[in-house]
Scaffold this active site. Structure first.
Site, mmCIF file in Angstrom:
data_model
loop_
_atom_site.group_PDB
_atom_site.id
_atom_site.type_symbol
_atom_site.label_atom_id
_atom_site.label_comp_id
_atom_site.label_asym_id
_atom_site.label_seq_id
_atom_site.Cartn_x
_atom_site.Cartn_y
_atom_site.Cartn_z
ATOM 1 C CD GLU A 1 0.841 1.000 -2.188
ATOM 2 O OE1 GLU A 1 0.760 1.212 -0.959
ATOM 3 O OE2 GLU A 1 0.631 1.860 -3.038
ATOM 4 C CB THR B 1 -5.297 5.763 -2.973
ATOM 5 O OG1 THR B 1 -4.144 6.526 -2.632
ATOM 6 C CG2 THR B 1 -5.071 5.083 -4.306
HETATM 7 N N1 LIG Z 1 3.399 2.675 6.380
HETATM 8 C C1 LIG Z 1 2.385 3.443 5.939
HETATM 9 N N2 LIG Z 1 2.655 4.669 5.445
HETATM 10 C C2 LIG Z 1 1.652 5.478 5.014
HETATM 11 N N3 LIG Z 1 0.346 5.149 5.019
HETATM 12 C C3 LIG Z 1 0.033 3.920 5.500
HETATM 13 C C4 LIG Z 1 1.035 3.018 5.948
HETATM 14 N N4 LIG Z 1 0.421 1.874 6.354
HETATM 15 C C5 LIG Z 1 -0.898 2.064 6.161
HETATM 16 N N5 LIG Z 1 -1.149 3.294 5.649
HETATM 17 C C6 LIG Z 1 -2.476 3.851 5.328
HETATM 18 O O1 LIG Z 1 -2.515 4.087 3.910
HETATM 19 C C7 LIG Z 1 -3.335 5.212 3.626
HETATM 20 C C8 LIG Z 1 -2.555 6.181 2.784
HETATM 21 O O2 LIG Z 1 -2.244 5.559 1.591
HETATM 22 P P1 LIG Z 1 -2.560 6.255 0.218
HETATM 23 O O3 LIG Z 1 -3.967 6.781 0.238
HETATM 24 O O4 LIG Z 1 -2.179 5.281 -0.826
HETATM 25 O O5 LIG Z 1 -1.560 7.499 0.315
HETATM 26 P P2 LIG Z 1 -0.652 8.001 -0.812
HETATM 27 O O6 LIG Z 1 -1.587 8.611 -1.819
HETATM 28 O O7 LIG Z 1 0.246 9.042 -0.265
HETATM 29 O O8 LIG Z 1 0.071 6.791 -1.272
HETATM 30 C C9 LIG Z 1 -3.713 5.837 4.946
HETATM 31 O O9 LIG Z 1 -5.019 5.394 5.243
HETATM 32 C C10 LIG Z 1 -2.734 5.219 5.930
HETATM 33 O O10 LIG Z 1 -3.246 5.084 7.231
HETATM 34 N N1 LIG Z 2 -2.396 4.493 -9.982
HETATM 35 C C1 LIG Z 2 -2.848 4.792 -8.654
HETATM 36 C C2 LIG Z 2 -1.729 5.502 -7.937
HETATM 37 C C3 LIG Z 2 -2.070 5.969 -6.544
HETATM 38 O O1 LIG Z 2 -0.963 6.707 -6.049
HETATM 39 P P1 LIG Z 2 -0.979 7.360 -4.603
HETATM 40 O O2 LIG Z 2 0.351 8.017 -4.468
HETATM 41 O O3 LIG Z 2 -2.094 8.333 -4.582
HETATM 42 O O4 LIG Z 2 -1.180 6.238 -3.636
HETATM 43 C C4 LIG Z 2 -4.072 5.697 -8.760
HETATM 44 O O5 LIG Z 2 -3.988 6.684 -9.473
HETATM 45 O O6 LIG Z 2 -5.104 5.387 -8.149
#
Ligand SMILES: Nc1ncnc2c1ncn2[C@@H]1O[C@H](COP(=O)(O)OP(=O)(O)O)[C@@H](O)[C@H]1O
Ligand SMILES: N[C@@H](CCOP(=O)(O)O)C(=O)O
Length: 291
Positions: free
Chosen positions: A120, A168
């Site tokens: 993450e 995020t």
């Molecule tokens: N295995 C992966 N799966 C999904 N997103 C990934 C992965 N590896 C890197 N990323 C990157 O992470 C970002 C998405 O993560 P995030 O914003 O945390 O999404 P979510 O809110 O669904 O968790 C994108 O920029 C994506 O390219």
């Molecule tokens: N606590 C984080 C959780 C982010 O979750 P995501 O599913 O959007 O990656 C935040 O709220 O920023």
């Protein structure tokens, strides 16, 4: 090849910013792994064209490094990236559980949480546990500096994902730096109600505890139609509605018999704003499974 299914998750649940999370029964990422001399990544599925296959930029690369476990890793995305459904965390959780087994590293599920959180850090800059913990452990999780507490819980949920991208990182930039004491008092009350509701499998108490006046209003501005969708879901019987993770998914808790009606109402409300969306009729589920 070893196959792992790791579920989507919903973090925060309103009153538990950066602390609460739940595993969702669906959707999920499916990750296949086999030992190799170096880490390679192949992506397919929802939004995979936007996710880097470079191990330095993909969450699973950092996990493979942390476990010293090079592998050929195939990721079939069921969880769209930048959805607020823990997309990047689901892959990291699956990799941590799968590589631990493939290389016989012997870590417990609890010990795998901070290892998956290193993934993450690659995408959001911080190593949050609030998505990887429920994806690995299942149920409802409380992630603090002291570690993770998990309880099994069974609450029906609707997760409505609009065709909007909210990263995020961007959503963290709008979080207020301070909160008033009256907001703190309200948040503690709501978080306590939600936690008790999880123990009792009580959607009313969980929904009540999803109310938040600190982070959610600031982030709602990034989601076209949030207020309309929330109001429509509450009018259709949802016990509580909030932003899932950093958004744009809007998540509702409800009684089982109201779930279908709430799902179609949320889709209609986004539709009236001209926003396409998809909806998951889901519930709190288990953690990553190895096949
Ligand atoms: N295995 C992966 N799966 C999904 N997103 C990934 C992965 N590896 C890197 N990323 C990157 O992470 C970002 C998405 O993560 P995030 O914003 O945390 O999404 P979510 O809110 O669904 O968790 C994108 O920029 C994506 O390219
Ligand atoms: N606590 C984080 C959780 C982010 O979750 P995501 O599913 O959007 O990656 C935040 O709220 O920023």
């Amino acid at each position: 090849m070893l196959t792992v299914r790791a579920p989507a998750t919903s973090a925060n649940l309103g009153s538990g910013f950066d602390v609460f999370g739940v595993a969702l029964e669906r959707p999920a990422d499916v990750v296949r792994l086999e030992k190799a001399d170096r880490v390679t990544i192949e992506m397919t599925g929802a939004g995979s064209q936007y996710i880097p296959e470079d191990p330095d930029k993909n969450t699973v690369g950092a996990v493979a490094d942390a476990l010293n476990a090079p592998a050929r890793i195939q990721i079939d995305k069921g969880v769209r990236p930048a959805s607020g459904l823990g997309s990047s965390a689901a892959s990291a959780a699956a990799a941590a559980v799968g590589l631990n087994e493939l290389y016989d590293r012997g870590y417990s599920r609890e010990e795998l949480v901070p290892i998956a959180a290193k993934g993450e850090a690659v995408v959001s800059g911080d190593a949050h546990d609030d998505n990887v913990a429920p994806s690995i452990l299942g149920g409802f999780t409380i992630a603090t500096e002291k570690g993770v507490t998990q309880v099994d819980a069974d609450i029906p949920l609707v997760a409505c994902l609009p065709d909007i991208v909210v990263s995020t990182r961007d959503a963290r930039n709008v979080v207020p730096e301070t909160a008033r004491v009256d907001q703190m008092i309200e948040t503690v009350g709501n978080a306590a109600a939600l936690t008790t509701g999880m123990h009792r499998d009580d959607p009313e108490l969980v929904g009540q505890g999803m109310h938040d006046t600190v982070v959610t209003p600031a982030r709602a501005k990034l989601i076209d139609g949030y207020k309309q969708v929330r109001d429509a879901a509450l009018a259709a019987g949802a016990t509580g509605v909030t932003i899932s993770g950093a958004g744009p998914t809007v998540i509702a808790a409800c009684a089982e018999e109201d779930r279908r009606r709430i799902a179609s109402t949320m889709l209609d409300a986004f539709g009236e704003r001209g926003v396409d969306a998809r909806v998951y009729q889901t519930r709190i589920g288990g953690g990553a499974e190895v096949f």
